[in-house]
Scaffold this motif. Structure first.
Motif, PDB file in Angstrom:
ATOM      1  N   MET A   4       0.841  -1.197   0.000  1.00 33.44           N
ATOM      2  CA  MET A   4       0.000   0.000   0.000  1.00 33.44           C
ATOM      3  C   MET A   4       0.875   1.245   0.000  1.00 33.44           C
ATOM      4  SD  MET A   4      -3.023  -1.142  -0.094  1.00 33.44           S
ATOM      5  CE  MET A   4      -3.881   0.385   0.210  1.00 33.44           C
ATOM      6  N   THR A   5       0.424   2.256  -0.678  1.00 39.22           N
ATOM      7  CA  THR A   5       1.153   3.526  -0.691  1.00 39.22           C
ATOM      8  C   THR A   5       0.762   4.340   0.523  1.00 39.22           C
ATOM      9  OG1 THR A   5      -0.569   4.652  -1.925  1.00 39.22           O
ATOM     10  CG2 THR A   5       1.111   3.534  -3.199  1.00 39.22           C
ATOM     11  N   SER A   6       1.551   5.340   0.809  1.00 42.89           N
ATOM     12  CA  SER A   6       1.267   6.206   1.948  1.00 42.89           C
ATOM     13  C   SER A   6       0.310   7.326   1.599  1.00 42.89           C
ATOM     14  CB  SER A   6       2.583   6.806   2.473  1.00 42.89           C
ATOM     15  OG  SER A   6       3.226   7.554   1.444  1.00 42.89           O
ATOM     16  N   THR A   7      -0.079   7.387   0.341  1.00 41.47           N
ATOM     17  CA  THR A   7      -0.986   8.461  -0.075  1.00 41.47           C
ATOM     18  C   THR A   7      -2.404   8.147   0.373  1.00 41.47           C
ATOM     19  OG1 THR A   7       0.371   8.809  -2.015  1.00 41.47           O
ATOM     20  CG2 THR A   7      -1.797   9.810  -2.025  1.00 41.47           C
ATOM     21  N   PRO A   8      -3.034   8.953   1.211  1.00 46.96           N
ATOM     22  CA  PRO A   8      -4.378   8.643   1.678  1.00 46.96           C
ATOM     23  C   PRO A   8      -5.400   8.882   0.590  1.00 46.96           C
ATOM     24  CG  PRO A   8      -3.668  10.776   2.530  1.00 46.96           C
ATOM     25  CD  PRO A   8      -2.494  10.187   1.804  1.00 46.96           C
ATOM     26  N   SER A   9      -6.534   8.196   0.719  1.00 49.25           N
ATOM     27  CA  SER A   9      -7.588   8.336  -0.278  1.00 49.25           C
ATOM     28  C   SER A   9      -8.120   9.755  -0.332  1.00 49.25           C
ATOM     29  CB  SER A   9      -8.728   7.359   0.027  1.00 49.25           C
ATOM     30  OG  SER A   9      -8.260   6.038  -0.053  1.00 49.25           O
ATOM     31  N   ALA A  10      -8.043  10.460   0.801  1.00 50.43           N
ATOM     32  CA  ALA A  10      -8.584  11.818   0.834  1.00 50.43           C
ATOM     33  C   ALA A  10      -7.877  12.723  -0.159  1.00 50.43           C
ATOM     34  CB  ALA A  10      -8.466  12.387   2.246  1.00 50.43           C
ATOM     35  N   ASN A  11      -6.590  12.430  -0.450  1.00 54.46           N
ATOM     36  CA  ASN A  11      -5.870  13.248  -1.413  1.00 54.46           C
ATOM     37  C   ASN A  11      -6.271  12.923  -2.844  1.00 54.46           C
ATOM     38  OD1 ASN A  11      -4.497  14.462   0.663  1.00 54.46           O
ATOM     39  ND2 ASN A  11      -2.711  13.103   0.523  1.00 54.46           N
ATOM     40  N   LEU A  12      -6.824  11.729  -3.056  1.00 52.67           N
ATOM     41  CA  LEU A  12      -7.231  11.324  -4.398  1.00 52.67           C
ATOM     42  C   LEU A  12      -8.626  11.810  -4.729  1.00 52.67           C
ATOM     43  CD1 LEU A  12      -5.954   7.638  -4.223  1.00 52.67           C
ATOM     44  CD2 LEU A  12      -4.745   9.626  -5.120  1.00 52.67           C
ATOM     45  N   PHE A  13      -9.500  11.812  -3.764  1.00 50.86           N
ATOM     46  CA  PHE A  13     -10.895  12.219  -3.961  1.00 50.86           C
ATOM     47  C   PHE A  13     -11.160  13.441  -3.088  1.00 50.86           C
ATOM     48  CE2 PHE A  13     -10.593   7.548  -4.209  1.00 50.86           C
ATOM     49  CZ  PHE A  13     -10.864   7.388  -5.560  1.00 50.86           C
ATOM     50  N   LYS A  14     -11.039  14.602  -3.670  1.00 52.47           N
ATOM     51  CA  LYS A  14     -11.217  15.836  -2.916  1.00 52.47           C
ATOM     52  C   LYS A  14     -12.695  16.173  -2.804  1.00 52.47           C
ATOM     53  CE  LYS A  14      -6.740  17.622  -4.439  1.00 52.47           C
ATOM     54  NZ  LYS A  14      -6.031  18.706  -5.152  1.00 52.47           N
ATOM     55  N   PRO A  15     -13.119  16.718  -1.673  1.00 50.15           N
ATOM     56  CA  PRO A  15     -14.548  17.045  -1.506  1.00 50.15           C
ATOM     57  C   PRO A  15     -14.962  18.190  -2.426  1.00 50.15           C
ATOM     58  CG  PRO A  15     -13.254  17.876   0.341  1.00 50.15           C
ATOM     59  CD  PRO A  15     -12.328  17.025  -0.475  1.00 50.15           C
ATOM     60  N   LEU A  16     -16.239  18.222  -2.735  1.00 49.60           N
ATOM     61  CA  LEU A  16     -16.774  19.291  -3.573  1.00 49.60           C
ATOM     62  C   LEU A  16     -16.708  20.623  -2.842  1.00 49.60           C
ATOM     63  CD1 LEU A  16     -19.977  17.492  -4.946  1.00 49.60           C
ATOM     64  CD2 LEU A  16     -17.794  17.766  -6.102  1.00 49.60           C
ATOM     65  N   GLU A  17     -16.419  21.667  -3.586  1.00 52.25           N
ATOM     66  CA  GLU A  17     -16.412  23.014  -3.030  1.00 52.25           C
ATOM     67  C   GLU A  17     -17.742  23.704  -3.319  1.00 52.25           C
ATOM     68  OE1 GLU A  17     -13.080  24.888  -4.820  1.00 52.25           O
ATOM     69  OE2 GLU A  17     -11.593  23.627  -3.797  1.00 52.25           O
ATOM     70  N   GLN A  18     -17.924  24.873  -2.720  1.00 56.87           N
ATOM     71  CA  GLN A  18     -19.175  25.607  -2.927  1.00 56.87           C
ATOM     72  C   GLN A  18     -19.378  25.991  -4.381  1.00 56.87           C
ATOM     73  OE1 GLN A  18     -19.325  28.930  -0.247  1.00 56.87           O
ATOM     74  NE2 GLN A  18     -19.817  27.677   1.537  1.00 56.87           N
ATOM     75  N   SER A  19     -18.278  26.209  -5.100  1.00 57.59           N
ATOM     76  CA  SER A  19     -18.391  26.606  -6.503  1.00 57.59           C
ATOM     77  C   SER A  19     -18.673  25.425  -7.419  1.00 57.59           C
ATOM     78  CB  SER A  19     -17.097  27.297  -6.956  1.00 57.59           C
ATOM     79  OG  SER A  19     -15.983  26.425  -6.786  1.00 57.59           O
ATOM     80  N   ASP A  20     -18.570  24.198  -6.913  1.00 61.92           N
ATOM     81  CA  ASP A  20     -18.813  23.016  -7.732  1.00 61.92           C
ATOM     82  C   ASP A  20     -20.310  22.711  -7.795  1.00 61.92           C
ATOM     83  OD1 ASP A  20     -16.096  22.420  -8.275  1.00 61.92           O
ATOM     84  OD2 ASP A  20     -15.883  21.571  -6.263  1.00 61.92           O
ATOM     85  N   PRO A  21     -20.790  22.269  -8.962  1.00 64.38           N
ATOM     86  CA  PRO A  21     -22.203  21.875  -9.034  1.00 64.38           C
ATOM     87  C   PRO A  21     -22.438  20.592  -8.250  1.00 64.38           C
ATOM     88  CG  PRO A  21     -21.085  21.311 -11.075  1.00 64.38           C
ATOM     89  CD  PRO A  21     -20.090  22.081 -10.251  1.00 64.38           C
ATOM     90  N   ALA A  22     -23.673  20.397  -7.789  1.00 61.42           N
ATOM     91  CA  ALA A  22     -24.034  19.169  -7.079  1.00 61.42           C
ATOM     92  C   ALA A  22     -24.424  18.064  -8.046  1.00 61.42           C
ATOM     93  CB  ALA A  22     -25.165  19.435  -6.092  1.00 61.42           C
TER      94      ALA A  22
END
Length: 614
Positions: A4-22
């Motif tokens: 396994m790599t040390s890169t967490p999943s959170a860095n791969l899948f970033k949460p949507l921002e307010q400017s992003d469409p739903a």
């Protein structure tokens, strides 16, 4: 065992921002996968739960009608690509406020990311990578597409082989903001010399990029080095690559792919055969084709975030107590004691399923379930002392008292006056219509710019003599012409009027939506000049090519042969994108088997509204 790599999943899948469409095209977005030069990529899911990647195009591109036209054509072509080493396009919208396309999600890092994190790949992995990308290009080229932007970021490393993405989409941006500033489309470090120098691309352009990718995977850095775009482009055009660290077994293949002359590069079939000859063991794609460290990145990308849930229904705002009197409800409002539609309950109609999202459990009440919603704030209850009606008694509707209005005396009839006014009105209408007809006939509508004769339609006749026949709309101002001298168009090449300057491009000239092409018919040995994206008009010798001439000429064709024209002949090109050009033919040159024509172009860009596709 997979490391396994040390890169967490959170860095791969970033949460949507307010400017992003739903939601995009009915797909609920779950996370941000990345941001590129042409747009933003999101993770979503099909109704069946399959993950997909949705690329939403940046607004500055989507506002350009020429980009939209090209983007639509490229997406349609990309949907024809169905290969084992490509990410298929499964859905798209090219006409919405922001165009987008959806492809299958590939759970694997890009080659660029893998090399940056783990360094160069071993020889076997490089050979399997090269073979897979070559097969992908074979399918892409078979669909009439040139990738144009093949680079490590556009090659994803899946568990069972590479996947090529974004094929052909870069072409849609070639005539928008990028070319407007003089910058070529593509990644400088992986461009071919002909692409960097003159913007000319063809299947051999992708072969050059494939050689660069093989070298990059083998040594862990670009073959032409890094630095500013201009410095890298200069080295690609004028200098040899640094292949000193490329494995000796791979060196002949990479060297041939990086030949400056496109005709000297190997075909995709030759590349695959060379890879098999180089490999000490048979090349077979499998789960072990990548080093364990890189395979760990694939496992990390399989830990997908859950799909976004449907948000709860929002309550409808209730009216304030001062809006309506409780004694006299407004029309359509509930009577005292009736079911209150303003209250939010577990069975709110807004919780019912829609086309794009499933319904909330309990959206429909079970049979016989009593609905007793609470009234909205400020709603007046019934006064105390009100007796409960017996069972089965139905509450009568409330009585609404209209304000008293005294009766009006009947007005005397004026039948004679009405008839007289009607007759006079009819005479006036007939007189106006007669004044609009030139010489008393409606057969000729071309005697004045407004379609009326010079004798009728003055301002005193009801304003029908306006010079603008379109109801007062302002006429589009004529754009300033741009002139280009001595453009050499090789056979089976074409130019687009939106390009600045127009640069001949190779491709499907007959069915590729090209504004002006030069085509050699191998069956009948005829040389054609024509347009596959608008109207083509050969002007008479007595006509002088101008914007007005091209606009007013009604006859047009699709193509002409070279024996129909001579040096100095002119023809109009009216593209569906709204550009108009006068081309002056200067002659034919070249040798047997490789000819070109020379033309001068005068272009009025955006001279007309773009033609809408049916």
């Amino acid at each position: 065992m997979i490391v396994m790599t040390s890169t967490p999943s959170a860095n791969l899948f970033k949460p949507l921002e307010q400017s992003d469409p739903a939601v995009v095209g009915g797909y609920r977005l779950a996370a941000v996968l990345g941001t590129g030069g042409m747009g933003k990529v999101y993770l979503s899911y099909t109704p069946g739960g399959r993950p997909i990647a949705i690329k939403v195009i940046r607004p500055e591109f989507s506002e350009d009608p020429e980009f939209r036209r090209r983007f639509q054509r490229e997406v349609q072509a990309a949907q024809r690509v169905q290969g084992l080493y490509t990410a298929p396009v499964i859905d798209s919208d090219t006409e919405g406020s922001q165009p987008w396309l959806a492809t299958a999600y590939v759970p694997g890092p890009s080659l660029a990311h893998a090399v940056a994190q783990h360094g160069a790949l071993p020889l076997r992995s490089v050979l399997l990578l090269t073979v897979g990308v070559a097969e992908a290009l074979n399918v892409i080229h078979g669909a009439g597409i040139v990738h144009r932007d093949l680079k490590p970021a556009n090659v994803l490393l899946a568990s069972d082989g590479p996947r090529v993405i974004d094929f052909g989409i870069a072409r849609a941006a070639e005539t928008t903001a990028l070319t407007g500033t003089g910058v070529s489309v593509g990644t400088p470090a992986f461009m071919a010399p002909e692409q960097a120098a003159a913007g000319t691309v063809g299947p051999a352009t992708d072969i050059f990029a494939l050689g660069q990718i093989a070298a990059f995977a083998a040594i862990g850095s670009p073959a032409y080095g890094e630095g500013s775009s201009h410095a890298v482009l200069y080295r690609i055009v004028h200098e040899d690559p640094d292949l000193s660290r490329v494995p000796a077994e791979l060196l002949p293949l990479v060297t041939r792919c990086l030949t400056r002359d496109p005709d000297g590069r190997p075909s995709l079939t030759e590349i695959i055969e060379l890879c098999h000859q180089i490999s000490p063991e048979p090349l077979r794609q499998g789960e072990d084709w990548l080093p364990q460290s890189v395979a760990g990145s694939i496992t990390e990308r399989l830990r997908l975030p859950e799909p976004a849930k449907t948000p709860p229904p929002q309550p409808t705002v209730a009216p304030t107590p001062t809006q309506f009197s409780p004694q006299n409800p407004a029309p359509g409002a509930p009577a005292p004691g009736a079911v209150n539609p303003y209250a939010q309950t577990a069975f709110s109609p807004s919780a019912a399923p829609t086309q794009n999202a499933p319904g909330v459990p309990g959206a429909v009440p079970p049979p016989g379930h009593p609905m007793q919603p609470t009234p909205p704030p400020g709603y007046h209850t019934q006064p105390t002392g009100y007796h409960t009606p017996p069972p089965g008694y139905q509450t009568p509707p409330p009585v609404v008292h209209a304000p008293y209005v005294p009766p009006q005396q009947p007005k005397p009839k004026r039948t004679g006056l009405i008839v007289t006014a009607s007759v006079v009105g009819a005479i006036v209408v007939l007189a106006v219509i007669g004044s609009l007809l030139p010489n008393g006939s409606g057969d000729d509508e071309s005697k004045s710019p407004s379609g009326n004769s010079s004798e009728g339609g003055s301002a005193s006749d009801g304003g029908s003599g306006s010079d603008d026949a379109s109801g007062g709309e302002k006429k589009r101002p004529d754009p300033k012409p741009a002139s280009y001298k001595g453009i050499d168009v090789t056979e089976n090449y074409a130019v687009m009027l939106a390009d600045n300057p127009p640069r001949p491009q190779e491709g499907d000239v007959l069915y590729g939506g090209r504004d002006l092409y030069y085509y050699m018919d191998g069956v009948f040995s005829d040389n054609w000049i024509g347009s596959d994206n608008g109207k083509f008009v050969l002007l008479n010798n007595s006509q002088k090519g101008s914007l007005e001439t091209c606009r007013t000429e009604t006859r047009y064709t699709e193509k002409i042969t070279l024996d129909q024209i001579s040096a100095g002949s002119q023809f109009c090109v009216l593209s569906d994108a709204g550009h108009i050009a006068v081309a002056t033919y200067r002659g034919k040159g070249g040798t047997e088997g490789s000819t070109y024509i020379t033309v001068d172009l005068t272009i009025w860009r955006n001279a007309e509204e773009p033609k809408q596709d049916d």
